[in-house]
Design a protein around this motif. Structure first.
Motif, PDB file in Angstrom:
ATOM      1  N   LYS B  29       0.875  -1.182   0.000  1.00 54.26           N
ATOM      2  CA  LYS B  29       0.000   0.000   0.000  1.00 54.26           C
ATOM      3  C   LYS B  29       0.906   1.223   0.000  1.00 54.26           C
ATOM      4  N   SER B  36      -4.979  10.404   5.792  1.00 53.81           N
ATOM      5  CA  SER B  36      -6.138   9.506   5.889  1.00 53.81           C
ATOM      6  C   SER B  36      -5.684   8.112   6.268  1.00 53.81           C
ATOM      7  N   LEU B  37      -4.583   7.667   5.666  1.00 57.33           N
ATOM      8  CA  LEU B  37      -4.163   6.271   5.853  1.00 57.33           C
ATOM      9  C   LEU B  37      -3.691   5.996   7.285  1.00 57.33           C
ATOM     10  N   ALA B  46      -7.728   0.218   8.364  1.00 57.98           N
ATOM     11  CA  ALA B  46      -6.867  -0.226   7.267  1.00 57.98           C
ATOM     12  C   ALA B  46      -5.771  -1.059   7.921  1.00 57.98           C
ATOM     13  N   GLY B 111      -0.581  16.324   3.814  1.00 60.13           N
ATOM     14  CA  GLY B 111      -1.407  15.750   2.754  1.00 60.13           C
ATOM     15  C   GLY B 111      -0.851  16.128   1.383  1.00 60.13           C
ATOM     16  N   GLY B 115      -1.936  11.995  -3.409  1.00 61.63           N
ATOM     17  CA  GLY B 115      -2.475  11.083  -2.393  1.00 61.63           C
ATOM     18  C   GLY B 115      -3.984  11.221  -2.275  1.00 61.63           C
ATOM     19  N   ALA B 116      -4.462  12.458  -2.303  1.00 62.87           N
ATOM     20  CA  ALA B 116      -5.903  12.693  -2.179  1.00 62.87           C
ATOM     21  C   ALA B 116      -6.637  12.076  -3.371  1.00 62.87           C
ATOM     22  N   ALA B 118      -5.583   9.462  -5.275  1.00 62.08           N
ATOM     23  CA  ALA B 118      -5.534   8.006  -5.197  1.00 62.08           C
ATOM     24  C   ALA B 118      -6.435   7.465  -4.092  1.00 62.08           C
ATOM     25  N   HIS B 119      -6.647   8.281  -3.036  1.00 69.37           N
ATOM     26  CA  HIS B 119      -7.482   7.854  -1.916  1.00 69.37           C
ATOM     27  C   HIS B 119      -8.968   7.854  -2.298  1.00 69.37           C
ATOM     28  N   ASP B 121     -11.647   9.732  -1.751  1.00 69.50           N
ATOM     29  CA  ASP B 121     -12.725   9.982  -0.789  1.00 69.50           C
ATOM     30  C   ASP B 121     -13.832  10.769  -1.497  1.00 69.50           C
ATOM     31  N   PHE B 158     -13.571   5.462  -2.471  1.00 70.96           N
ATOM     32  CA  PHE B 158     -12.237   4.932  -2.145  1.00 70.96           C
ATOM     33  C   PHE B 158     -11.787   3.860  -3.150  1.00 70.96           C
ATOM     34  N   THR B 160     -10.400   3.229  -7.237  1.00 65.85           N
ATOM     35  CA  THR B 160      -9.928   3.838  -8.477  1.00 65.85           C
ATOM     36  C   THR B 160      -9.490   2.726  -9.425  1.00 65.85           C
TER      37      THR B 160
END
Lengths: 1015, 290
Positions: B29, B36-37, B46, B111, B115-116, B118-119, B121, B158, B160
């Motif tokens: 991961k 977030s992670l 997670a 952040g 990343g945002a 790929a996450h 949300d 969440f 992709t």
């Protein structure tokens, strides 16, 4: 395990850490206790802020392995006490200095984070705007200050760092803390119509302190006081600004275990079967306890005096669970990970029972019975068979006759939500056996003496074998007026013989701590056309949740304070007709408890919304209507003969009512006359969907519980003429240690600096019932004054003798001696210093320890009064409300410390604002909490705040030696109704339920529209 | 709580990162900003077997101008860097305005832009922003790469199109066309709170004020960012009148969004907000278009 090398406060470190350890956990393990645990571990509170390569980040959301090669800064690297004996240091960082001097520190739990965020900001931007400062600290939640003073402090630090104030001026040779000078003209004359100009910035001798506006009555002006009334620095500020290990969890103990609790996943059930064997077998687990393992002792968790004015209905562990979050089992293990793992290994079989989730269902005929245990001990009208924790029936005058005499009767139902205290330091306790086999409980509590008394039978120990230590508290607001988790750690220490730390997570705060009682309130008010109230009735359904704790007293105060304000006019003034009925019921939800305001905010939402609606319907000026009916000086508190927290009521005459002056001052500050009723002001150019509104609420509170609350203090004199002041009073961030020291300093004629305050420790300090009921300055303050007077008398006696010895011709009697400037001075000017007196007493002649004690309880509870104002902008399309400005003019009697007192007002208004517009705790159909963190439960951040303004209207309350009344709770009362009334003023929508969320207002607007269409 | 045990890798180059991801497959991961992670791991929501931390991969931190007037943003560029970058504000003024609405400074300091995305949300700003700005994503894996349009990237909450061995490496924002205007609208209980409904509108007009293109992207009202087709159908080729905009807003709120009822608001209210916010957003974007 991995090796990680990084620079910490400029020094290279090589640490070995587990891959999954967060930087927060590593730093605290290594003793960097200035990095605080806010319980969230998801970056929402900011208490754990550190600088990573110069930028603020949350250390809970960063793995320690990630800081390899980075620079980390914590508060420990920022500045220190300048004077450490023979070693002098560079002293505090100017930012720290400014935080201390501006009164930006209340509980101090988030102070290190503010200091670091400010440092990062000012290094990049030496001249930030207020908005930029607010943005820079927006990631740090503070529940105490309302952010105004931290923002002022950072702006001030910026100006210092830019060299606008001579750095040299900051350090005086007396060292830290710096004695603050104050302006002789700090008081303001009565408000002229219009604006005050800019009275907030008062230039002191060399430094600026932001002072609240003051209106001082002639009685107060006559008193010449040197320490009381001055913006003295908070006595604990220096340690807090350095992030010293001052809080309950900031300690290490060899072999300390970590406690965890298994919470119930179901709302109502019997534990059919519980198997702890697997959990107990897990290596590293020291103890696992369920109800079978400890004695079954019924008690109440409410931190109140003996006898507890409520039912006894709680057990440390029980075979029944009564809400989602109730306790099932306790675990103590070597590490948090092992404790968590052990929880998962506990096997429980529940026999589900029907649950009551809506208070309206609690007293229905076939409702499930939540408390069927035989040990249940009733108090007053409690009746567990009917799920009734308490019942109140108060009739004053002849209410029915009053309604008959009315021209109009107004009825409506109002709803107030359950909300959280949300102190940033979670509940936390450490327990251990000391070398005398006495159990030490170091706990974040508002009520150390009640903890000891209440837990003794629960633990099977006599009171004398328990010592409760209250260190610094990271906010309480009533949430820690509860013996909530001390028993968990104590049982585990007894079971294992080892020290135990138990610290709530933020989620536990939401599912298993206390909250404000949600209520449904029906108002019925009879009024004559001229606006005279002829009768006023309030009927309350109050939801105490699964346990009764504060149910009776909180709900009693709902009526006792809010329904006392409007007695009516004319003949009704002498014999008001008031009814207050309440049912306090059990439900299968987390128990409600004490929360700042203690039932009174719940009362003022309906009362002040109702008064507004009545005045508008009758076409009367809303303020004139209120003042016409409001209680006045010299009148009897109507409830004083009817109810007193479960005890015998006795009549009380109200001596000081500054309400009219509060209205006058508050109106002037907010510009009421220019705005109210002025259609032009109500619109926003270019934005047709925005409307502005202005609203008011008048409120009153109480000051301590009469004939009950007692505080004690003792003072002893040291060799150098300084004094130890030992108080049982519990400073939880409010500044009470400071105001108590000011009062002692006033009597003893010394700087506040010479008073070393210690609070509180059941072994060392006299009893005090604790920090609640707005009582510390008044009750404990009076005790301090008595103790100080006791000491002063002894000093004067000895001083008179010493002066006579030095000046045989001088005739001086002790009564003529004046204590001032660390001296005892005869009328002719001859003096001895207090240090000389101390040496004489301790070492030279007729030796004695000069010390004094005092304790105090009050026959009265003089109410503070306030006028609270709000200005809002409403988006009538989305329902979104922006509160632009809050003004509070408050009569709290004499203000001992304008800076700490205004901090109380600002912080209180901010909490109350959350109650008004965004905070609420709701449960799903299974009784599970919807809000479990500070993301979903939104509390105000620095960049979301309205402008906050405070005016102190200082009356002189004759029942107190310095004329004080309470200040801390009253700001909670009027914000929500003032905002609700301002919303009504803006858009005509009546909202009966708070918080006024955008959706709730949108629905109210739709409702109004459909009514209009219908006509 | 504490994260469940995991292997930790901190590659220092993209190649090394890709090789690690390749060897880990489904166990791996990517750890970007971690805002977030890491909380999700703290709460054991997670439990990755292995983390591939990109924070030491210096080559993924950049904002570069592209020759056509757009920007290429390295996946690890921090939100706070994007927020304050002068080139970003010059070429895409809407970007810093939107980024400012993300949480608060500590979060934005860690952040990352990529990343945002790929996450994914559904309540997050940057995924919606990337759709509104027609971003293209460079997705790399060991020995290969592909480009994916933002519109095609988000599969669900969440979720992709990224495969376990793949990594989002770069976000390319094509230049704003001449005659562009943009607007961001959101409603939350308080300014910094969770958005109950939000919309990013980007419009392009010709010299006669006719609408050449319109991208209305909604979020927090469905499982992914939602790009409105209605807005295009009704507005492109026409001068946007108040009536036309109102019609678009009405239709979007009725047909194109799928808000749920949750703790922040009911579906009914969110649909209403969509209507109001789309109308305001389009009006503002067309006013700004030049």
């Amino acid at each position: 395990m991995k090796k990680v090398s990084f620079a910490l406060n400029g020094i290279v470190q090589h640490w070995e850490v587990a891959d999954g350890e967060t930087l927060l956990a590593s730093l605290r393990r290594e003793g960097y206790f200035g990095v605080k645990f806010g319980g969230c571990e998801k970056g929402e509170c900011g208490a754990c802020t550190v600088l990573l390569d110069g930028k603020p980040v949350n250390s809970c959301s960063l793995l320690t392995v990630q800081v390899e090669g980075c620079h980390v800064q914590t508060i420990e690297g920022m500045g220190e006490h300048p004077d450490q004996g023979w070693k002098k240091t560079a002293g505090l960082h100017p930012i720290q200095q400014a935080l201390v001097e501006s009164g930006a520190i209340q509980c101090g739990y988030c102070t290190p984070a503010f200091a670091l965020a400010a440092k990062a900001l000012l290094e990049k931007n030496p001249n930030p705007s207020e908005e930029e400062v607010r943005e820079a600290i927006a990631g740090i939640l503070c529940r105490c200050t309302g952010y105004l003073k931290p923002v002022q402090a950072i702006l001030k630090a910026a100006s210092i760092l830019r060299g606008e104030v001579d750095e040299q001026d900051w350090i005086e040779d007396t060292g830290v803390p710096l004695p603050v000078d104050w302006p002789s003209g700090a008081d303001q004359s009565p408000a002229p119509a219009g604006d005050f100009g800019s009275p907030e910035k008062l230039v002191l001798t060399r430094r600026k302190v932001f002072m609240p506006r003051m209106f001082i009555t002639p009685e107060v002006r006559q008193k010449t006081l040197s320490r009381v009334g001055k913006p003295e620095l908070k006595v604990d500020a220096i340690k807090l600004v350095q992030g010293k290990p001052a809080f309950a969890a900031d300690m290490e103990k060899r072999g300390m275990l970590i406690a965890k609790v298994l919470h119930s996943p179901v709302a109502h059930a019997r534990i059919k079967h519980i198997d702890l064997s697997k959990a107990r077998a897990l290596p590293g687990v020291a103890a696992v306890l369920c109800y079978k393992d400890i004695p079954r002792v019924v008690y109440s968790t409410a931190g109140q005096s003996d006898p507890i004015p409520g039912p006894l209905d709680t057990f440390s562990l029980d075979s029944k669970v009564r809400f989602v979050g109730d306790r099932v089992a306790f675990v103590a293990a070597e590490t948090e990970e092992i404790a968590e793992q052990a929880l998962n290994l506990i096997e429980v079989e529940y026999e589900p029972l029907p649950a009551i989730l809506d208070a309206r269902d609690a007293m229905k005929p076939n409702a499930p019975i939540i408390h069927d245990e035989p040990e249940y001990v009733n108090f007053g009208e409690s009746n567990p068979q009917r799920n009734l924790a308490a019942q109140i029936h108060i009739d004053i005058g002849d209410v029915e006759k009053g309604f008959e005499e009315a021209d109009r009767i107004y009825e409506a139902e109002y709803v107030v939500p359950k909300v959280q205290q949300a102190h940033i330091e979670p509940h936390v306790v450490v327990t251990y056996w000391d070398e005398d086999d006495r159990l030490v409980i170091r706990t974040s509590t508002q009520v150390p003496f009640h903890v000891r008394r209440i837990l003794a039978p629960v633990l099977g120990l006599p009171v004398k074998r328990i010592r409760v230590i209250k260190p610094r508290i990271g906010g309480g607001f009533g949430g820690k007026q509860e013996v909530l988790i001390e028993d968990v750690a104590a049982h585990l220490t007894i079971a294992t013989g080892r020290p135990v730390l138990y610290e709530y997570t933020r989620e536990e705060e939401f599912i298993a701590a206390r909250s404000r009682h949600p209520m449904r309130i029906r108002m019925k008010t009879g009024v004559k056309m001229d606006g005279t109230i002829t009768a006023n009735e309030m009927r309350v359904l109050s939801d105490t949740g699964a346990y009764g704790c504060h149910g009776l007293t909180v709900t009693g105060n709902t009526g006792h304070k809010s329904m006392a304000l409007y007695v009516g006019d004319g003949p009704y003034r002498k014999s008001p007709n008031i009814r207050f009925y309440a049912d306090v019921v059990y439900t299968n939800t987390p128990p409600a408890g004490a929360y700042r305001g203690y039932g009174v905010p719940q009362g003022f939402w309906p009362v002040e919304r109702h008064m507004e609606r009545i005045s508008r319907d009758l076409g009367l000026d809303p303020i004139a209507f209120r003042l016409k009916n409001a209680i006045r000086e010299g009148e009897l508190h109507p409830f004083s003969t009817a109810w007193s927290e479960g005890r015998e009521p006795r009549p009380e005459i109200i001596q000081t009512v500054g309400l009219e002056e509060c209205v006058r001052q508050g109106k002037a500050v907010i510009g009421w006359d220019q705005k109210f009723g002025n259609p032009e002001w109500h619109v926003v150019a270019g934005k047709p969907y925005l409307r502005r509104g202005i609203g008011v609420a008048l409120v009153m509170q109480g000051t301590a519980i009469p004939y009950l609350d007692m505080g004690g203090a003792s003072i002893k004199m040291n060799d150098d003429g300084s004094f130890n002041l030992l108080v049982g009073a519990t400073d939880l961030g409010t500044g009470s240690d400071t105001v108590l020291a000011q009062m002692a300093a006033e009597v003893l004629g010394v700087p506040v600096d010479d008073i070393i305050v210690y609070s509180s420790d059941t072994d060392f300090t006299p009893f005090d019932k604790g920090a609640y009921a707005s009582s510390t300055t008044y009750i404990s303050g009076a005790a301090v004054v008595k103790a100080a007077e006791d000491v002063a008398e002894k000093i004067k006696k000895r001083a008179a003798r010493m002066i006579k010895e030095q000046h045989p011709s001088v005739q001086v009697s002790p009564e003529d001696i004046l204590l001032e400037d660390r001296k005892a001075i005869a009328p002719g000017g001859e003096y001895v210093t207090l240090a000389q007196v101390a040496l004489n007493a301790l070492h030279h002649t007729d030796q004695e320890q000069i010390m004094g004690i005092g304790s105090y309880y009050s026959p009265v509870s003089p109410p503070p009064f306030a006028a609270q104002f709000a200005e809002v902008t409403v988006d009538v399309e989305t329902g979104q409300i922006t509160v632009d400005r809050l003004v509070m003019a408050v009569d709290s009697g004499v203000i001992v410390n304008p800076v700490t007192a205004s901090g109380q007002i600002e912080g209180g208004m901010t909490q109350a604002l959350g109650y008004a517009v965004c905070e609420e705790m709701v449960y799903d159909q299974y009784g599970r909490a919807r809000e479990k963190d500070l993301v979903d439960y939104h509390i105000f951040r620095a960049n979301e705040m309205p402008k906050l303004e405070t005016v102190f209207v200082q009356t002189y309350e004759p029942s107190h030696p310095f004329g004080v009344k309470a200040v801390a709770e009253i700001p909670m009362d009027g914000v929500a109704p003032a905002v609700g009334n301002a919303v009504l003023d803006a858009c005509g929508a009546d909202v009966f339920e708070n918080p006024i969320t955008p959706e709730r207002l949108w629905r109210a607007l739709k409702e109004k529209q459909s009514v209009a269409d219908h006509h | 709580m504490k994260p469940a045990p995991f292997e930790y890798y901190a590659p220092t180059s993209v190649e090394e990162a890709l090789a690690t991801l390749q060897s880990l497959g489904y166990d791996g991961k990517v750890l970007a900003g971690g805002q977030s992670l890491i909380p999700a791991m703290n709460f054991r929501m997670a439990r990755p077997a292995a983390l591939v931390d990109l924070n030491k991969v210096k080559e993924l931190f950049y904002i570069k101008p592209t020759s056509d007037g757009g920007l290429a943003i390295g996946t690890m560029t921090r939100d706070s860097v994007v927020e304050k970058d002068p080139l970003v504000s010059e070429r895409f003024p809407i970007v810093p305005y939107v980024v400012k609405h993300i949480a608060h400074p500590q979060i934005r300091n860690r952040g990352t832009f990529g990343g945002a995305i790929a996450h994914a949300d559904p309540a997050a700003q940057i995924p919606a922003l990337s759709v509104a700005l027609q971003a293209r994503f460079l997705v790399r894996k060991q020995g290969g790469e592909r480009w994916v349009n933002a519109e095609d990237f988000f599969m669900g909450p969440f979720m992709t199109v990224l495969e376990p061995e793949e990594m989002l490496a770069e976000v390319v924002l094509p230049p704003m066309a001449k005659g562009s205007g943009a607007s961001y609208q959101q409603v939350s209980r308080q300014k910094g709170g969770y958005a109950q409904a939000a919309v990013i509108s980007v419009v392009v007009v010709d010299e006669n004020k006719r609408c050449k293109d319109v991208r209305v992207v909604l979020f927090s009202v469905g499982e992914t960012p939602i790009l409105s087709q209605t807005a295009r159908k009704i507005l492109v080729g026409n001068v946007p009148t108040a009536e036309a905009i109102a019609e678009v807003a009405e239709k979007i709120s009725k047909d194109e969004v799928d808000p749920g009822t949750d703790i922040h608001g009911t579906a009914e209210y969110r649909r209403h907000l969509v209507k109001v916010l789309v109308r305001r957003g389009l009006t503002e974007a067309f006013e700004r278009a030049k």
